[in-house]
Design an enzyme around this catalytic site. Structure first.
Site, short mmCIF file in Angstrom:
data_model
loop_
_atom_site.label_atom_id
_atom_site.label_comp_id
_atom_site.label_asym_id
_atom_site.label_seq_id
_atom_site.Cartn_x
_atom_site.Cartn_y
_atom_site.Cartn_z
N ASN A 135 58.78 -19.20 -16.01
CA ASN A 135 57.65 -19.54 -16.95
C ASN A 135 58.00 -20.84 -17.70
OD1 ASN A 135 56.05 -17.38 -16.24
ND2 ASN A 135 55.87 -16.34 -17.96
N CYS B 270 51.79 -15.55 -22.44
CA CYS B 270 53.19 -15.82 -21.74
C CYS B 270 53.87 -16.95 -22.21
CB CYS B 270 52.80 -15.67 -20.21
SG CYS B 270 52.02 -14.25 -19.86
#
Ligand code: UGA
Length: 436
Positions: free
Chosen positions: A211, A263
């Protein structure tokens, strides 16, 4: 197989529904009664394309059950996914209290072998704490394994991502756990999707590192976009040219207002903190965050540059969700932009296909902030249209109609959804990101 999923949030619910759809029998534990009541009727508390249909089909066919009793969930199967929230605390560190609570509860009720799987995004070595906690609270000396199986689902295409993974990562410490995963993911490996078996700490790191890397790609291309603006190059041409290099890839090189959501902002912060806790200054990621925040400020400044004075101007906003195909507004770039513009005395008319209900809780209607149910209503008498989220319906909008409705034909396109030449040919004053 029988599977238990603890937590029917975004990750838990998609995981539960997809495993059920693959023919497994799934018990999903959700303690919030308002959510549970909806779920039992096959209604997802979050908007995700295809999820309601999948839930209803699998409820009808008896493959998915919901309960608020953790004891029932723990008894139901030997494979338990922990999918509870791991929100960000003040320091940027993940708040793991829900993970700890789930581990304690599993320990309390387990009476035979369990494979306990972290699916929530957690800092590296959380599995060690889960293991310790289960051992401490278990009534007897029952065998169990703790594993990490991070998810890589994008909101808006979570079902597709689950069913068509680039890779499945499982971090295990025992042969038994490995074999359970091999059986569980057989439908995927049979189709050729890679199943990577690693240590739990590597699996935990893969999630945060992935991520953060994607967030870095976005900030990188946004800086290149700024340079493009100065030298008269088109960022899309530059990104295309870079993207053909297989080592780079074109994905996540779309310049614009930067990343938001539940996220990337949280995971980048958490990764910086994890590094710091281990004596490493991940300054690269701190810069990624700074660049991302600056995207929002830049567009606010641009609007003021165009309008000179915002006060009493009618500003139409298209798109509030942090990205298309979701009603999620967490950390959405729109929040900073709307907040700042609303303080300037401008009249805002907001429209989003899915996120307006959520948004109204954050920004209630007022004299100078109105919600409209149609994108064309938003632009009536507007002095400027600001596009923040690239919903398909905006890409397909009838721009001649938009122009005829606006007071001044000015568009600030924060996601580069239109071809500059065609929009200008229609008579718009058009501003986008990183394009001449
Ligand atoms: C992200 C990851 O893509 C998933 O793999 C991961 O599982 C998930 O986080 C998670 O950790 O649960 P998501 O946040 O749903 O998924 O959305 P993305 O599609 O990754 O987009 C994130 C943000 O980046 C959005 O605000 C989007 O507008 C922005 N973005 C994305 C760009 O600004 N440019 C791009 O080129 C791509």
């Amino acid at each position: 197989m029988k599977i238990t999923v603890i937590g029917a949030g975004y990750v838990g619910l998609v995981t539960a529904a997809c495993f059920a759809d693959l023919g497994n029998e799934v018990m999903c534990v959700e303690k919030v009664s308002s959510k549970l009541e909806k779920l039992c009727r096959g209604i997802s508390p979050i908007y995700e394309p295809g999820l309601d249909e999948m839930l209803q089909k699998n409820i009808k066919e008896g493959r998915i059950h919901f309960t608020d009793k953790i004891e029932e969930g723990v008894n139901f199967s030997d494979v338990i996914f922990i999918c509870v929230g791991t929100p960000q605390s003040e320091s940027g560190k993940a708040d793991l209290s829900q993970v700890e609570e789930a581990a304690r509860q599993i320990a309390t009720y387990m009476d035979r072998y369990k494979l306990i799987i972290e699916k929530s995004t957690v800092p590296v070595n959380t599995h060690k704490w889960v293991k310790k906690t289960v051992k401490r609270y278990a009534k007897n000396d029952i065998e169990f394994d703790v594993a990490s199986n991070p998810e890589f689902l994008r909101e808006g295409s979570a079902i597709y991502d689950f069913m068509n993974p680039d890779r499945i990562v499982v971090g295990v410490e025992s042969e038994k756990a490995k074999q359970i995963f091999q059986q569980l993911y057989k439908p995927f490996t049979d189709k050729g999707y890679p199943l990577l078996i690693t240590t739990p700490q590597a699996a935990e790191l893969i999630k945060h590192a992935s991520n953060s890397f994607l967030a870095m790609k976005i900030s990188y291309i946004n800086m290149v976009a700024d340079l493009c603006e100065k030298v008269g190059a088109d960022i899309n041409e530059v990104a295309d040219g870079m993207g053909y290099d297989k080592r780079i890839g074109r994905a996540f090189l779309n310049a614009g207002l930067g990343y938001g959501g539940s996220c990337f902002p949280k995971d980048v912060k958490a990764f910086v903190k994890i590094a710091e806790d281990n004596g490493i200054d991940f300054s690269l990621l701190k810069e990624v965050e700074k660049i991302n925040q600056r995207r929002r400020e830049k567009v606010i400044e641009l609007i003021e540059d165009i309008l000179w004075i915002n006060k009493d101007k009618n500003i139409a906003i298209w798109g509030l969700a942090f990205k298309p195909d979701t009603d999620d507004i967490r950390e959405a770039p729109s929040i900073d932009i709307v907040k700042s513009l609303s303080q300037t005395g401008a009249n805002l008319r907001l429209y989003d296909p899915k996120a307006m209900d959520n948004y109204k809780q954050l920004f209630p209607e007022s004299d100078n902030l109105k919600y409209v149910d149609d994108k064309y209503d938003a632009v009536k008498d507007a002095d400027i249209l600001v596009i923040i989220t690239e919903w398909k319906e905006f890409k397909e909008a009838d721009l001649s109609r938009v122009k005829s409705l606006m007071r001044l034909p000015i568009i600030v396109d924060g996601r580069n959804i239109y071809d500059p030449k065609s929009v200008r040919d229609l008579g718009f004053e058009y501003y986008s990101i990183g394009r001449p």
